[in-house]
Design an enzyme around this catalytic site. Structure first.
Site, short mmCIF file in Angstrom:
data_model
loop_
_atom_site.label_atom_id
_atom_site.label_comp_id
_atom_site.label_asym_id
_atom_site.label_seq_id
_atom_site.Cartn_x
_atom_site.Cartn_y
_atom_site.Cartn_z
N ASP A 1 0.84 -1.19 0.00
CA ASP A 1 0.00 0.00 0.00
C ASP A 1 0.87 1.24 0.00
OD1 ASP A 1 -2.60 1.52 0.51
OD2 ASP A 1 -1.34 2.17 2.18
N TYR A 47 2.95 10.35 0.40
CA TYR A 47 4.14 9.85 1.08
C TYR A 47 5.41 10.32 0.38
CZ TYR A 47 0.62 6.65 3.02
OH TYR A 47 -0.50 6.11 3.62
N LYS A 68 -3.65 5.90 -3.26
CA LYS A 68 -4.72 6.78 -2.79
C LYS A 68 -4.88 7.97 -3.72
CE LYS A 68 -3.50 5.20 1.80
NZ LYS A 68 -2.21 4.59 1.46
N ASN A 88 -0.17 1.97 16.24
CA ASN A 88 -0.47 3.37 16.56
C ASN A 88 0.77 4.25 16.45
OD1 ASN A 88 -2.72 1.78 18.39
ND2 ASN A 88 -3.51 3.69 17.50
N GLY A 99 3.78 3.41 16.53
CA GLY A 99 4.96 2.91 17.23
C GLY A 99 4.86 2.82 18.72
#
Length: 329
Positions: A44, A49, A75, A228, A230
């Site tokens: 994904d 990013y 996305k 979450n 890390g």
């Protein structure tokens, strides 16, 4: 459709967009190679990013493999411009290209075209409408959702019919946008990525409405950020920000019980999220090859039922949450 996602484990590639640090090319490549060599077949990514950096890295790697041998999702909602700007925040070490948020029809078409080019492919398995959510847009999120409803949702439905994509949904950190999308008469999302809200540490809210409604609507959930950001595995972030005291306390209690039963918290977190029947895949992200190895091993670790029983007894997991032990009964 999901049978190739072995053990429901995929990989999220936000860290490969230089999230929080400058990741060398060879490290990014080794991370992806390690994931592939260990059997991971779901990747994904997103234009956000690193302003396309993660997609470029993923595309370069996956172009070496048969397109039918893996699942790929990206996305829409952010368009990467040629114009550059100084960066700050999570992706300050990414590419300098300006990122424009836009959920309109034309922007979605541009975004998909750009992603196909960066990913070196002619089709996408899943596409998620990215961050059309209160945590990014505040009170304006409903207005943005309406733009997406008239733009992104319609375009993605057409692309699904044309075979350019197999399935679409939302990719968000909150549950409300997915819940709203499932109730629309004119749109039918098939699969949605829900990050941070169906985890061992944080799942009560999702269990109230999102997960049961997803089962009713036959919409699959991909769980992002299962640790979450890390905090569950010793990291320094909670949901991409600082760690509140009460969250640190809860994470520590889980860790203590895990140590008591000889269980790794990473295994507990991954297997908790995987256990729900609505979940198609869980996609932890990393830039460290050794962490990928840990994730794969953790997904298969044998966890004693006493551990889960104690988490339930201590109210650290909801009594409504399906657990791995329930599947063994």
């Amino acid at each position: 459709m999901m049978s190739l996602i072995k053990g429901k484990l995929g990989i999220g590639t936000a860290p490969l967009g230089n999230m929080f640090r400058d990741v060398p090319e060879d490290e990014a490549r080794q991370t992806l190679e390690t994931a592939w060599d260990l059997g991971i077949r779901y990747f994904d990514t997103a234009p956000l990013y690193g302003a396309g950096l993660a997609e470029l890295r993923v595309g370069e790697f996956l172009s070496q493999h048969n397109r039918d041998d893996y699942f790929l999702s990206t996305k829409v909602g952010r368009v990467i411009e040629d114009e550059t700007e100084e960066k700050e925040g999570m992706f300050q070490y990414g590419r300098k290209n300006k990122v424009t948020t836009d959920y309109s029809e034309d922007a979605i078409k541009r975004s998909v075209e750009q992603s196909l080019e960066r990913l070196k492919t002619d089709r996408l398995d899943f596409v998620y409408v990215h961050d059309v959510s209160p945590d990014y847009h505040g009170d304006d999120w409903v207005t943005q959702f309406d733009i997406a409803r008239k733009g992104a949702f319609r375009v993605l439905s057409r692309l699904r019919e044309e075979g350019v994509i197999k399935k679409w949904g939302l990719g968000v950190n909150r549950t409300e946008p997915i819940e709203l999308a499932m109730e629309l008469e004119e749109a039918h999302p098939d699969i949605s990525l829900q990050a941070t809200h169906y985890t061992l540490l944080n799942h009560d809210h999702a269990l109230l409405k999102l997960m049961p409604r997803a089962l009713e609507k036959d919409m699959k959930i991909v769980v992002g950020a299962p640790f979450n950001s890390g905090v569950l595995v010793g990291g320094s972030h909670f949901d991409y920000g600082d760690i509140p005291e009460e969250i640190a306390s809860k994470a520590n209690r889980i860790k203590q019980i895990a140590e008591k039963h000889g269980v790794s918290v990473k295994a507990a977190a991954l297997q908790f999220s995987m256990a729900h029947p609505a979940v198609a895949a869980v996609i932890p992200g990393s830039t460290r090859p050794e962490h990928i190895k840990e994730d794969v091993a953790a997904s298969k670790e044998d966890i004693p039922s006493d551990f889960w029983d104690e988490l339930r007894d201590q109210n650290l997991v909801s009594p409504r949450a399906p657990l791995p032990i329930d599947q063994k009964v």
